[in-house]
Design a protein around this motif. Structure first.
Motif, PDB file in Angstrom:
ATOM      1  N   GLY A  28      -5.665  -3.663  10.330  1.00 21.55           N
ATOM      2  CA  GLY A  28      -6.406  -3.145  11.225  1.00 21.55           C
ATOM      3  C   GLY A  28      -7.378  -4.018  10.636  1.00 21.55           C
ATOM      4  O   GLY A  28      -7.922  -4.491  11.833  1.00 21.55           O
ATOM      5  N   ARG A  46     -10.040   0.384  14.502  1.00 18.33           N
ATOM      6  CA  ARG A  46      -8.847  -0.051  15.739  1.00 18.33           C
ATOM      7  C   ARG A  46      -8.406   1.375  15.142  1.00 18.33           C
ATOM      8  O   ARG A  46      -7.863   2.071  14.080  1.00 18.33           O
ATOM      9  CB  ARG A  46      -8.581  -1.209  14.602  1.00 18.33           C
ATOM     10  CG  ARG A  46      -9.610  -1.501  14.928  1.00 18.33           C
ATOM     11  CD  ARG A  46      -8.533  -3.207  14.760  1.00 18.33           C
ATOM     12  NE  ARG A  46      -8.024  -3.892  16.153  1.00 18.33           N
ATOM     13  CZ  ARG A  46      -7.131  -4.904  15.646  1.00 18.33           C
ATOM     14  NH1 ARG A  46      -7.276  -5.949  15.048  1.00 18.33           N
ATOM     15  NH2 ARG A  46      -6.148  -4.816  16.462  1.00 18.33           N
ATOM     16  N   ARG A  47      -8.129   2.102  16.346  1.00 12.43           N
ATOM     17  CA  ARG A  47      -7.061   3.310  16.349  1.00 12.43           C
ATOM     18  C   ARG A  47      -5.525   2.704  15.810  1.00 12.43           C
ATOM     19  O   ARG A  47      -4.730   1.773  16.367  1.00 12.43           O
ATOM     20  CB  ARG A  47      -6.933   3.870  17.783  1.00 12.43           C
ATOM     21  CG  ARG A  47      -8.068   4.178  18.276  1.00 12.43           C
ATOM     22  CD  ARG A  47      -9.018   5.675  17.710  1.00 12.43           C
ATOM     23  NE  ARG A  47      -9.232   5.496  16.166  1.00 12.43           N
ATOM     24  CZ  ARG A  47     -10.609   5.252  15.986  1.00 12.43           C
ATOM     25  NH1 ARG A  47     -11.931   5.051  17.538  1.00 12.43           N
ATOM     26  NH2 ARG A  47     -11.144   5.203  14.145  1.00 12.43           N
ATOM     27  N   HIS A  53     -14.859   2.563   5.569  1.00  8.95           N
ATOM     28  CA  HIS A  53     -13.146   1.637   5.003  1.00  8.95           C
ATOM     29  C   HIS A  53     -13.598   0.716   3.969  1.00  8.95           C
ATOM     30  O   HIS A  53     -12.717   0.418   3.178  1.00  8.95           O
ATOM     31  CB  HIS A  53     -12.072   1.922   5.706  1.00  8.95           C
ATOM     32  CG  HIS A  53     -12.393   0.309   6.779  1.00  8.95           C
ATOM     33  ND1 HIS A  53     -11.246  -0.301   7.469  1.00  8.95           N
ATOM     34  CD2 HIS A  53     -13.446  -0.738   7.266  1.00  8.95           C
ATOM     35  CE1 HIS A  53     -11.654  -1.263   7.399  1.00  8.95           C
ATOM     36  NE2 HIS A  53     -12.797  -0.863   7.811  1.00  8.95           N
ATOM     37  N   GLY A  77      -3.185   5.671   6.854  1.00  8.20           N
ATOM     38  CA  GLY A  77      -4.724   5.811   6.437  1.00  8.20           C
ATOM     39  C   GLY A  77      -5.695   4.499   6.009  1.00  8.20           C
ATOM     40  O   GLY A  77      -5.006   3.531   5.854  1.00  8.20           O
ATOM     41  N   ASP A  78      -6.877   4.801   6.260  1.00 15.57           N
ATOM     42  CA  ASP A  78      -7.473   3.381   5.673  1.00 15.57           C
ATOM     43  C   ASP A  78      -8.272   4.319   4.819  1.00 15.57           C
ATOM     44  O   ASP A  78      -8.120   4.944   3.793  1.00 15.57           O
ATOM     45  CB  ASP A  78      -8.890   3.366   7.229  1.00 15.57           C
ATOM     46  CG  ASP A  78      -9.784   4.743   6.606  1.00 15.57           C
ATOM     47  OD1 ASP A  78     -10.355   4.880   6.221  1.00 15.57           O
ATOM     48  OD2 ASP A  78      -9.779   5.677   8.083  1.00 15.57           O
ATOM     49  N   GLU A 103      -3.594   1.738   5.040  1.00 17.47           N
ATOM     50  CA  GLU A 103      -3.726   0.521   5.809  1.00 17.47           C
ATOM     51  C   GLU A 103      -2.677   0.029   6.655  1.00 17.47           C
ATOM     52  O   GLU A 103      -2.625  -1.393   7.275  1.00 17.47           O
ATOM     53  CB  GLU A 103      -4.769  -0.760   5.305  1.00 17.47           C
ATOM     54  CG  GLU A 103      -6.111  -0.237   5.523  1.00 17.47           C
ATOM     55  CD  GLU A 103      -7.515   0.140   5.900  1.00 17.47           C
ATOM     56  OE1 GLU A 103      -6.917   0.165   7.199  1.00 17.47           O
ATOM     57  OE2 GLU A 103      -8.603   0.477   5.594  1.00 17.47           O
ATOM     58  N   ASP A 113      -8.451   7.780  10.339  1.00 20.79           N
ATOM     59  CA  ASP A 113      -8.894   6.449  10.863  1.00 20.79           C
ATOM     60  C   ASP A 113     -10.267   6.858  11.109  1.00 20.79           C
ATOM     61  O   ASP A 113     -10.290   5.606  11.810  1.00 20.79           O
ATOM     62  CB  ASP A 113      -8.097   6.429  11.921  1.00 20.79           C
ATOM     63  CG  ASP A 113      -8.082   6.949  13.836  1.00 20.79           C
ATOM     64  OD1 ASP A 113      -9.015   8.717  12.996  1.00 20.79           O
ATOM     65  OD2 ASP A 113      -7.723   7.264  14.609  1.00 20.79           O
ATOM     66  N   ASN A 144      -1.068   0.196  10.337  1.00 23.02           N
ATOM     67  CA  ASN A 144      -0.901   0.285  11.533  1.00 23.02           C
ATOM     68  C   ASN A 144       0.058   0.582  12.422  1.00 23.02           C
ATOM     69  O   ASN A 144       0.406  -1.150  12.529  1.00 23.02           O
ATOM     70  CB  ASN A 144      -2.452   0.069  11.932  1.00 23.02           C
ATOM     71  CG  ASN A 144      -3.169   0.386  13.123  1.00 23.02           C
ATOM     72  OD1 ASN A 144      -2.089   0.659  13.998  1.00 23.02           O
ATOM     73  ND2 ASN A 144      -4.311   0.388  13.620  1.00 23.02           N
ATOM     74  N   GLN A 169     -12.521   2.966  10.348  1.00 25.53           N
ATOM     75  CA  GLN A 169     -13.010   2.019  11.155  1.00 25.53           C
ATOM     76  C   GLN A 169     -12.587   1.848  12.651  1.00 25.53           C
ATOM     77  O   GLN A 169     -12.892   3.673  12.855  1.00 25.53           O
ATOM     78  CB  GLN A 169     -12.298   0.792  10.271  1.00 25.53           C
ATOM     79  CG  GLN A 169     -10.713   1.955   9.946  1.00 25.53           C
ATOM     80  CD  GLN A 169      -9.898   1.700  11.507  1.00 25.53           C
ATOM     81  OE1 GLN A 169      -9.266   0.781  11.940  1.00 25.53           O
ATOM     82  NE2 GLN A 169      -9.463   3.052  12.253  1.00 25.53           N
ATOM     83  N   VAL A 219      -3.681   3.919  12.500  1.00 25.23           N
ATOM     84  CA  VAL A 219      -4.077   4.016  11.394  1.00 25.23           C
ATOM     85  C   VAL A 219      -3.698   5.226  10.578  1.00 25.23           C
ATOM     86  O   VAL A 219      -2.855   4.945   9.742  1.00 25.23           O
ATOM     87  CB  VAL A 219      -5.120   3.081  10.402  1.00 25.23           C
ATOM     88  CG1 VAL A 219      -6.386   3.843  10.754  1.00 25.23           C
ATOM     89  CG2 VAL A 219      -4.316   2.793   9.086  1.00 25.23           C
ATOM     90  N   ASP A 220      -4.182   5.523  11.422  1.00 25.92           N
ATOM     91  CA  ASP A 220      -3.571   7.738  11.434  1.00 25.92           C
ATOM     92  C   ASP A 220      -2.874   7.617  11.115  1.00 25.92           C
ATOM     93  O   ASP A 220      -1.576   9.012  10.412  1.00 25.92           O
ATOM     94  CB  ASP A 220      -4.169   8.721  12.118  1.00 25.92           C
ATOM     95  CG  ASP A 220      -3.933   8.380  13.827  1.00 25.92           C
ATOM     96  OD1 ASP A 220      -3.569   6.799  13.845  1.00 25.92           O
ATOM     97  OD2 ASP A 220      -3.775   9.068  14.204  1.00 25.92           O
TER      98      ASP A 220
END
Length: 300
Positions: free
Chosen positions: A240, A18-19, A140, A98-99, A272, A13, A274, A16, A21-22
């Motif tokens: 995101g 915005r948390r 990203h 993931g991003d 991506e 993540d 999320n 980018q 996406v991990d």
């Protein structure tokens, strides 16, 4: 298509702001990916998740206008090694993000095995920024440029070589948010792009037919990099950087079905997702549905 699949999750993540996406790889697995593909007679080897280094400080660290540069370079290098090994083992690599910064690692691991790797970039964005052109410094938005050898050496040199791909072997589908620097690079490099204008005017059938014809004689393998924000936010809300006016769920299934029929896809990644921004894991479910179509699911 190779019936031996190796799945690699990349809980990245860092590319980018915005948390969440991990958690994408876990959400996609939870949405039934393995069961869906096993029903299509694929043998699935889930290699788990790549370990992604965390920044030493909680504050955003920028190096040369590149946020989390060193950690992203390290994480994508680990991914490149894993993907490289999967192909060495004669298996199909399926990468879960993931991003979209992870694509630098995927392509680095894949392209080593081909002389002319083709890339289908299914995305609302071109991801062709560099530190100089990026308004945000978010990596990203840079993986396609880095894979072309354009950008910071820590990103272009992942897995020890550069460039990974050639501009004439790329097709971008679904673009509708391009920065000025990306537009310039597309013209300079001669990259083939189907924006939403072309998709609306021509229809997805024609777009994929042309894409297949364009790539089939000039490439010896084709990687699909599918960003869920390529779809309209109504169909894929858990991303995101949503952009209204995107590809529909039905268009996207048609595209995946036609790519399966083309028998040209040799590796793929879905990125991506999320779940924090999603609605009851809807977007992960869409990703799994599209995988089903890509890997040969039909209605009859």
């Amino acid at each position: 298509m190779n019936k031996q699949l190796s799945v690699i999750g990349v809980p990245m993540d860092l590319g980018q702001m915005r948390r969440g996406v991990d958690m994408g790889p876990s959400a996609i697995r939870y949405a039934g990916m393995v069961e869906r593909l096993e029903q299509l007679s694929y043998t699935i080897e889930d290699l788990g998740d790549i370990e992604i280094p965390r920044p030493k400080h909680q504050t955003d660290v920028k190096h040369d206008n590149l946020r989390n540069l060193h950690e992203i370079a390290e994480g994508t290098s680990r991914l490149a090694e894993a993907v490289d090994q999967v192909i060495e083992n004669n298996r199909f690599p399926l990468v879960l993000g993931g991003d979209h910064s992870i694509a630098m690692g995927t392509l680095a691991g894949v392209a080593k095995h081909y002389n002319n790797l083709g890339v289908i970039w299914y995305d609302a964005h071109g991801d062709l920024n560099t530190a100089d052109s990026s308004p945000s410094g978010n990596i990203h938005g840079m993986p396609l440029a880095a894979s072309l050898g354009i950008g910071h050496e820590k990103l272009t040199g992942i897995h020890g070589y550069s460039p990974k791909i050639k501009p004439e072997n790329i097709v971008i589908i679904g673009a509708r948010s391009l920065d000025e620097g990306e537009k310039v690079l597309i013209k300079e490099q001669g990259i083939k792009v189907y924006t939403m204008h072309e998709v609306d005017r021509m229809g997805m059938t024609k777009v994929i037919e042309e894409t297949v014809d364009y790539l089939k004689d000039r490439t010896d393998g084709v990687h699909l990099s599918l960003d869920l924000d390529g779809l309209d936010p109504n169909d894929a809300p858990g991303v995101g950087t949503p952009v209204m006016g995107g590809l529909s769920y039905r268009e996207s299934h048609l595209a995946m079905e036609m790519l399966h029929q083309s028998e040209m896809i040799t590796s793929a990644e879905f990125v991506e997702v999320n779940p924090i921004l999603d609605e009851k894991n809807k977007t992960a479910g869409v990703a799994v549905g599209l995988m089903g179509s890509l890997f040969g699911e039909t209605l009859k």
